[in-house]
Scaffold this motif. Structure first.
Motif, PDB file in Angstrom:
ATOM      1  N   UNK A   1       1.209  -0.807  -0.001  1.00  0.00           N
ATOM      2  CA  UNK A   1      -0.397   0.273   0.095  1.00  0.00           C
ATOM      3  C   UNK A   1       0.875   1.482   0.230  1.00  0.00           C
ATOM      4  N   UNK A   2       0.605   2.501  -1.040  1.00  0.00           N
ATOM      5  CA  UNK A   2       1.159   3.597  -1.128  1.00  0.00           C
ATOM      6  C   UNK A   2       0.382   4.326  -0.560  1.00  0.00           C
ATOM      7  N   UNK A   3      -0.203   5.159  -0.151  1.00  0.00           N
ATOM      8  CA  UNK A   3      -1.609   6.334  -0.097  1.00  0.00           C
ATOM      9  C   UNK A   3      -1.828   6.780   1.298  1.00  0.00           C
ATOM     10  N   UNK A   4      -1.314   8.215   2.067  1.00  0.00           N
ATOM     11  CA  UNK A   4      -2.301   8.272   2.789  1.00  0.00           C
ATOM     12  C   UNK A   4      -1.914   9.769   2.923  1.00  0.00           C
TER      13      UNK A   4
ATOM     14  N   UNK B   1       3.589  -1.498  -5.991  1.00  0.00           N
ATOM     15  CA  UNK B   1       3.308  -0.050  -5.533  1.00  0.00           C
ATOM     16  C   UNK B   1       1.722  -0.515  -6.076  1.00  0.00           C
ATOM     17  N   UNK B   2       1.148  -0.427  -5.035  1.00  0.00           N
ATOM     18  CA  UNK B   2      -0.576  -0.677  -5.050  1.00  0.00           C
ATOM     19  C   UNK B   2      -1.075   0.974  -4.559  1.00  0.00           C
ATOM     20  N   UNK B   3      -1.724   2.059  -5.553  1.00  0.00           N
ATOM     21  CA  UNK B   3      -2.165   3.039  -5.176  1.00  0.00           C
ATOM     22  C   UNK B   3      -3.639   3.200  -4.827  1.00  0.00           C
ATOM     23  N   UNK B   4      -4.886   3.300  -3.764  1.00  0.00           N
ATOM     24  CA  UNK B   4      -5.982   3.296  -4.300  1.00  0.00           C
ATOM     25  C   UNK B   4      -6.705   4.925  -4.395  1.00  0.00           C
ATOM     26  N   UNK B   5      -7.601   4.840  -4.744  1.00  0.00           N
ATOM     27  CA  UNK B   5      -7.821   6.401  -5.500  1.00  0.00           C
ATOM     28  C   UNK B   5      -8.236   7.251  -4.498  1.00  0.00           C
ATOM     29  N   UNK B   6      -7.886   7.368  -3.674  1.00  0.00           N
ATOM     30  CA  UNK B   6      -8.229   8.400  -2.493  1.00  0.00           C
ATOM     31  C   UNK B   6      -7.355   9.189  -2.392  1.00  0.00           C
ATOM     32  N   UNK B   7      -5.818   8.422  -3.110  1.00  0.00           N
ATOM     33  CA  UNK B   7      -4.927   9.122  -3.280  1.00  0.00           C
ATOM     34  C   UNK B   7      -3.896   9.541  -5.092  1.00  0.00           C
ATOM     35  N   UNK B   8      -4.968   8.593  -5.160  1.00  0.00           N
ATOM     36  CA  UNK B   8      -3.862   8.738  -6.807  1.00  0.00           C
ATOM     37  C   UNK B   8      -3.433  10.361  -6.907  1.00  0.00           C
ATOM     38  N   UNK B   9      -4.712  11.747  -6.906  1.00  0.00           N
ATOM     39  CA  UNK B   9      -4.010  12.658  -7.244  1.00  0.00           C
ATOM     40  C   UNK B   9      -2.372  12.965  -6.965  1.00  0.00           C
ATOM     41  N   UNK B  10      -3.072  13.389  -5.108  1.00  0.00           N
ATOM     42  CA  UNK B  10      -1.423  13.248  -4.694  1.00  0.00           C
ATOM     43  C   UNK B  10       0.297  12.309  -5.282  1.00  0.00           C
ATOM     44  N   UNK B  11       0.349  11.340  -5.773  1.00  0.00           N
ATOM     45  CA  UNK B  11       0.640  10.884  -6.405  1.00  0.00           C
ATOM     46  C   UNK B  11       1.104  11.535  -7.342  1.00  0.00           C
ATOM     47  N   UNK B  12      -0.172  11.503  -7.915  1.00  0.00           N
ATOM     48  CA  UNK B  12       0.888  12.331  -9.703  1.00  0.00           C
ATOM     49  C   UNK B  12       1.355  13.590  -9.277  1.00  0.00           C
ATOM     50  N   UNK B  13       1.009  14.453  -8.090  1.00  0.00           N
ATOM     51  CA  UNK B  13       1.480  15.676  -8.194  1.00  0.00           C
ATOM     52  C   UNK B  13       2.194  15.778  -7.403  1.00  0.00           C
ATOM     53  N   UNK B  14       3.082  14.527  -6.666  1.00  0.00           N
ATOM     54  CA  UNK B  14       4.679  15.008  -6.225  1.00  0.00           C
ATOM     55  C   UNK B  14       5.615  14.412  -6.862  1.00  0.00           C
ATOM     56  N   UNK B  15       5.384  14.188  -8.054  1.00  0.00           N
ATOM     57  CA  UNK B  15       6.664  13.607  -9.131  1.00  0.00           C
ATOM     58  C   UNK B  15       6.892  12.386  -8.940  1.00  0.00           C
ATOM     59  N   UNK B  16       6.116  11.245  -7.998  1.00  0.00           N
ATOM     60  CA  UNK B  16       6.384  10.405  -7.478  1.00  0.00           C
ATOM     61  C   UNK B  16       6.210   8.932  -9.103  1.00  0.00           C
ATOM     62  N   UNK B  17       5.433   9.284  -9.957  1.00  0.00           N
ATOM     63  CA  UNK B  17       5.034   8.163 -10.993  1.00  0.00           C
ATOM     64  C   UNK B  17       6.011   8.222 -11.574  1.00  0.00           C
ATOM     65  N   UNK B  18       6.805   9.240 -11.704  1.00  0.00           N
ATOM     66  CA  UNK B  18       8.089   9.005 -12.633  1.00  0.00           C
ATOM     67  C   UNK B  18       9.312   8.303 -12.907  1.00  0.00           C
ATOM     68  N   UNK B  19       9.752   8.436 -11.316  1.00  0.00           N
ATOM     69  CA  UNK B  19      10.182   7.980 -10.355  1.00  0.00           C
ATOM     70  C   UNK B  19       9.796   5.878 -10.381  1.00  0.00           C
ATOM     71  N   UNK B  20       8.713   5.386 -10.250  1.00  0.00           N
ATOM     72  CA  UNK B  20       8.029   4.482 -10.557  1.00  0.00           C
ATOM     73  C   UNK B  20       8.546   3.486 -11.983  1.00  0.00           C
TER      74      UNK B  20
END
Length: 335
Positions: A179-182, A215-234
């Motif tokens: 799980x990844x996202x809070x 990496x497991x990302x649930x829907x309440x936290x996806x927008x933060x993942x996109x905004x903070x730039x970890x998509x590129x790292x993954x």
């Protein structure tokens, strides 16, 4: 000579025109079959999985009520008492055409007497039924705040690596997801949504774990993942990602984001396999309208969930309907 050249040109033009017409007719025909055409481009049509938590014949809110979450079934129950129920469920899952199960577990250790024996039993029964296992670790709180696993050498990190190392030795293990996202209302974004922190964590994983890590990302936290730039790292580190979304727009937003991606979704309270398939068609059909980015692998579907009736979750996404167990790949093949 001119006549022969003219005839040759005419033949070529007719051949090209025929090819174009046939291609157009094929496109129209395939469009008439729903999303079958684009599925060939964007979805893996021979490999999908389903989430499994509680046995369908032993579902109860007890684990949620007494321990805070239904997944603590794997910590406190003696699963040998549920062996036949679980084996029956796994047989049904295999017969429905699924390739793997996603078993959601909290992070615990050998101090809980049933925990590791329970994991072994799940592995054994899955293997016997020809199913692979993706272990989805939702860490929870036994060893500290669950996001602390991102901090290399923290207590949560050490316990997580211990568990993942063990899971990768099991003969049924396909992947290990975490799980990844809070919520930023609970945890400051800088505490977890940090590209450098995630990179350091992934680079610290033992090779046998990293090769199976998701990496497991649930829907309440996806927008933060996109905004903070970890998509590129993954993507740079070539790590597969689960995105859990239950709306067409949510699926569309993330469908072409990660190089290696699992699409987790479900249908609410379907009354039959046919109703489930119809709901799935409406949910995902609008998304499947083109090819993926170059180098991106076909998406793999994960269904949420095998059974969630009377388990304390308050949800009704169960794919096991009164008329049988739904599988989206069979919905597709019959569309």
């Amino acid at each position: 000579m001119d006549g022969k050249l003219s005839a040759s040109i005419t033949i070529i033009i007719v051949a090209l025109a025929t090819l174009l017409i046939m291609s157009y007719l094929r496109l129209i025909t395939l469009k008439g079959w729903g999303y079958l055409r684009v599925v060939n481009l964007t979805l893996n049509k021979s490999f999908d999985g389903i989430v499994y938590i509680l046995p369908s014949s032993n579902s109860t809110p007890y684990w949620k009520k007494n321990y805070g979450d239904r997944i603590f079934f794997y910590v406190y129950a003696n699963l040998s008492l549920y062996r036949d129920s679980i084996a029956s469920d796994f047989k049904r899952i295999k017969n429905a055409g699924y390739s793997f199960i996603v078993v959601v577990i909290p992070l615990a250790d050998e101090s809980f007497q049933y925990y590791y024996p329970n994991l072994n039993l799940i592995n054994e029964l899955a293997y016997e039924n020809g199913l692979k296992v993706m272990w989805a670790v939702f860490p929870k709180w036994y060893f500290g705040p669950e996001w602390d696993y991102l901090h290399v050498n923290s207590t949560v990190y050490v316990k997580l690596i211990e568990l993942l190392n063990y899971l990768t030795t099991l003969n049924g293990t396909y992947k290990v997801a975490v799980w990844y996202g809070w919520s930023p209302q609970t945890v400051p974004l800088s505490t977890w949504c940090n590209p450098m922190m995630l990179r350091n964590f992934i680079n610290s994983l033992p090779q046998q774990v990293r090769s199976k890590y998701v990496v497991w990302i649930d829907m309440p936290f996806d927008k933060y993942v996109n905004e903070c730039g970890v998509v590129n790292v993954i993507n740079e580190l070539n790590i597969p990602t689960v995105t859990e979304e239950y709306s067409t727009e949510g699926i569309r937003t993330w469908y072409n984001t990660f190089k290696k991606q699992y699409i987790t979704t479900g249908i609410w309270n379907a009354s039959s396999v046919e109703a489930w398939c119809s709901g799935f068609d409406k949910l995902i059909n609008p998304v499947l309208n083109g090819s993926l980015k170059q180098g991106y692998e076909p998406r793999i579907l994960i269904v949420w969930i095998y059974w969630d009736v009377n388990d304390g979750s308050g949800e009704l996404y169960r794919a096991l309907t009164p008329s049988g167990l739904a599988n989206p790949l069979r919905c597709i093949s019959h569309s």
